[in-house]
Design a protein around this motif. Structure first.
Motif, short mmCIF file in Angstrom:
data_model
loop_
_atom_site.label_atom_id
_atom_site.label_comp_id
_atom_site.label_asym_id
_atom_site.label_seq_id
_atom_site.Cartn_x
_atom_site.Cartn_y
_atom_site.Cartn_z
N TYR A 146 0.88 -7.51 3.91
CA TYR A 146 1.57 -6.39 4.54
C TYR A 146 0.91 -5.07 4.15
CZ TYR A 146 5.13 -3.33 6.40
OH TYR A 146 5.78 -2.37 7.14
N ALA A 147 0.52 -4.31 5.16
CA ALA A 147 0.07 -2.93 4.96
C ALA A 147 0.77 -2.07 6.01
CB ALA A 147 -1.44 -2.82 5.09
N GLU A 148 1.39 -1.02 5.58
CA GLU A 148 2.01 -0.07 6.51
C GLU A 148 0.92 0.61 7.32
OE1 GLU A 148 5.63 1.76 7.89
OE2 GLU A 148 5.34 0.14 6.43
N LYS A 149 1.08 0.68 8.63
CA LYS A 149 0.08 1.32 9.51
C LYS A 149 0.49 2.76 9.74
CE LYS A 149 -1.41 -2.90 9.69
NZ LYS A 149 -2.45 -3.37 8.78
N VAL A 196 5.53 -11.89 0.62
CA VAL A 196 4.69 -10.76 1.03
C VAL A 196 3.73 -10.34 -0.07
CG1 VAL A 196 6.13 -9.77 2.85
CG2 VAL A 196 6.67 -9.26 0.47
N ASN A 197 2.49 -10.12 0.35
CA ASN A 197 1.45 -9.54 -0.50
C ASN A 197 1.24 -8.12 -0.02
OD1 ASN A 197 1.25 -12.24 -1.23
ND2 ASN A 197 -0.71 -12.56 -0.21
N THR A 198 1.30 -7.16 -0.91
CA THR A 198 1.12 -5.78 -0.45
C THR A 198 0.39 -4.97 -1.51
OG1 THR A 198 2.23 -3.92 0.63
CG2 THR A 198 3.33 -4.84 -1.31
N TYR A 199 -0.51 -4.10 -1.05
CA TYR A 199 -1.34 -3.29 -1.93
C TYR A 199 -1.41 -1.84 -1.48
CZ TYR A 199 -3.03 -7.81 -3.65
OH TYR A 199 -3.12 -9.07 -4.18
N LEU A 235 5.36 2.49 0.05
CA LEU A 235 4.98 1.27 0.75
C LEU A 235 6.00 0.16 0.49
CD1 LEU A 235 2.86 -0.54 2.23
CD2 LEU A 235 1.80 -0.88 -0.01
N MET A 236 6.40 0.03 -0.77
CA MET A 236 7.36 -1.03 -1.14
C MET A 236 8.68 -0.86 -0.41
SD MET A 236 6.71 -3.53 -3.18
CE MET A 236 5.48 -4.11 -4.34
N ILE A 237 9.19 0.35 -0.38
CA ILE A 237 10.49 0.60 0.24
C ILE A 237 10.43 0.30 1.74
CG2 ILE A 237 12.19 2.38 0.82
CD1 ILE A 237 11.56 3.65 -1.91
N MET A 260 5.48 1.12 -8.54
CA MET A 260 5.84 0.10 -7.57
C MET A 260 7.17 -0.56 -7.92
SD MET A 260 3.81 0.02 -5.04
CE MET A 260 2.21 0.67 -4.56
N LEU A 261 7.39 -0.83 -9.19
CA LEU A 261 8.64 -1.47 -9.59
C LEU A 261 9.83 -0.51 -9.47
CD1 LEU A 261 7.38 -3.62 -12.58
CD2 LEU A 261 8.11 -4.42 -10.32
#
Length: 432
Positions: free
Chosen positions: A210-213, A270-273, A311-313, A346-347
């Protein structure tokens, strides 16, 4: 300004799982997949920029798995995401290596003895050379090979697995560059789901990258916004929509309703960076970043040169219709202090999303080790460093910090300041 020293204390739900992730191809060493065969080198580099390096011995985890388990225990982790390598189990089509299977079962058994939950990935980019030559996921004709392999493997390991990941990042454009291949992969995912359910009552998913566009010029720029929405659909929404409805859709394709695909994720993995900055005015729409939030993380630019915790939210609220397991999240940095900042930020956002109603069941950091990153050893994601000659593991300060978070099921300023006293700066980059 990102100031983690003003963050309030966070405490996660009592049942929250703390873990770390690896992939067999990236850590085991002496593998036999398509990534280990020179004739496929030009097509297999996931991330370009440097001359392609073969994985070789990687982290030698196939032999040194006990050392990896020690690291998990040292960090108080109760979840380990790992993969089983298809090419080792079935090196030749229809011929299975029982010795290798027993070896994997011994690893799974040791993890259970140490009371570590197992999140098992069945396909993490790599597969047998013979399957690659047949076209892999490019053809639905190969579903029969996938089915035969899973019918052999799943009943033999089902008792050990707590969470199943059928396919890792079937939406990732670097690995599956065409939408046809991504749509095909949904069929492979669904078949895997139904085979697992014959032998296991544990939850099943496939890990989504997942990457926010993000429209480069903001949502009011129509071209950037339209391009961002388009890219979001063919990289994110096509998968979520298929799982929720059973309908396989993509722009410029006739929709297909496939009942067997509907609801084949028991949870979102989900994997997100990072976020992707989408520039509708460029053919290569992902080349840009915002200079104000960009920093030099490595000598050779990779793709995680920004810490953007929102990004996480955004991701967790988008997927709040199911329980969520964060199966990968991390940053490639030379200066380990930035990883501590990244973890804290992130946490903090994961906790906020939980407060807003997202059911997050656990978090896995990528990666347990500084491993082979699909063509290079330079991107260092690990909570532990690995000596490239001796393979000795050394837990970094970020790993110790993460271990305290797991032990306390959260963190506060006292815990944070034991590992970081000031915000890092690239001014001192060369000295780290």
């Amino acid at each position: 300004m990102l100031d983690i020293f003003q963050y309030p204390e966070v405490k996660f739900p009592d049942s929250f799982l703390w873990g770390a992730s690896t992939a067999g191809e990236q850590v085991e060493g002496n593998n036999c997949s398509q990534f280990d065969v020179k004739e496929f080198a030009p097509e297999k580099a996931v991330f370009s920029g440097e001359p392609y390096q073969m994985p070789g011995m990687a982290c030698n985890s196939y032999i040194l798995y006990e050392e990896d388990i020690k690291l998990l225990k040292e960090m108080n982790l109760n979840l380990y995401r790992m993969s089983i390598e298809w090419c080792r189990i079935e090196p030749e089509k229809g011929k299975y290596d029982e010795k290798v299977l027993k070896h994997y079962i011994s690893i799974l058994s040791r993890l259970k003895e140490e009371k570590i939950n197992i999140c098992l990935t069945l396909h993490h980019f790599s597969h047998p050379v013979w399957f690659h030559k047949e076209g892999a996921f490019k053809s639905l004709d190969n579903l029969k090979d996938w089915e035969r392999y899973l019918e052999y493997l799943i009943p033999k390991i089902a008792e050990y697995v707590d969470f199943w990941i059928v396919i890792n990042e079937l939406n990732l454009r670097y690995v599956y560059p065409t939408i046809e291949e991504r749509l095909n992969a949904i069929y492979y995912h669904a078949l895997g789901y139904h085979i697992i359910k014959k032998y296991s009552d544990k939850p099943v998913s496939s890990a989504h990258s997942y990457a926010e566009k993000h429209p480069k010029r903001g949502k009011h720029d129509k071209l950037d916004r339209l391009m961002a929405e388009y890219i979001d659909y063919i990289e994110n929404e096509f998968f979520f929509h298929a799982i929720r409805t059973g309908e396989i859709t993509a722009p410029f394709y006739d929709a297909k309703y496939v009942p067997d695909i509907k609801m084949t994720c028991d949870f979102w993995a989900v994997n997100t960076y990072v976020r992707h900055i989408i520039d509708g005015r460029k053919k290569d729409y992902l080349t840009d970043f915002y200079r104000a939030t960009h920093f030099k993380a490595l000598d050779t630019p990779f793709y995680t040169e920004e810490i953007w915790p929102e990004l996480m939210i955004f991701m967790l609220m988008r997927l709040k219709d199911k329980p969520i397991l964060i199966t990968e999240n991390g940053i490639a940095v030379r200066d380990d202090r930035f990883r501590i900042v990244y973890l804290a930020a992130m946490l903090q956002s994961v906790y906020e999303a939980i407060e807003m109603g997202s059911e997050v069941i656990g978090y896995c950091h990528w990666s347990l080790l500084d491993n082979w990153e699909w063509g290079s050893f330079e991107p260092t994601f690990g909570l532990a460093a690995v000596d490239r000659k001796t393979f000795e593991r050394r837990l970094k300060n970020s790993g110790k910090f993460y271990g305290e978070i797991a032990k306390n099921n959260g963190y506060n300023q006292e815990i944070l300041r034991r590992y970081l006293q000031e915000l890092p700066s690239i001014i001192n980059y060369k000295n780290k």
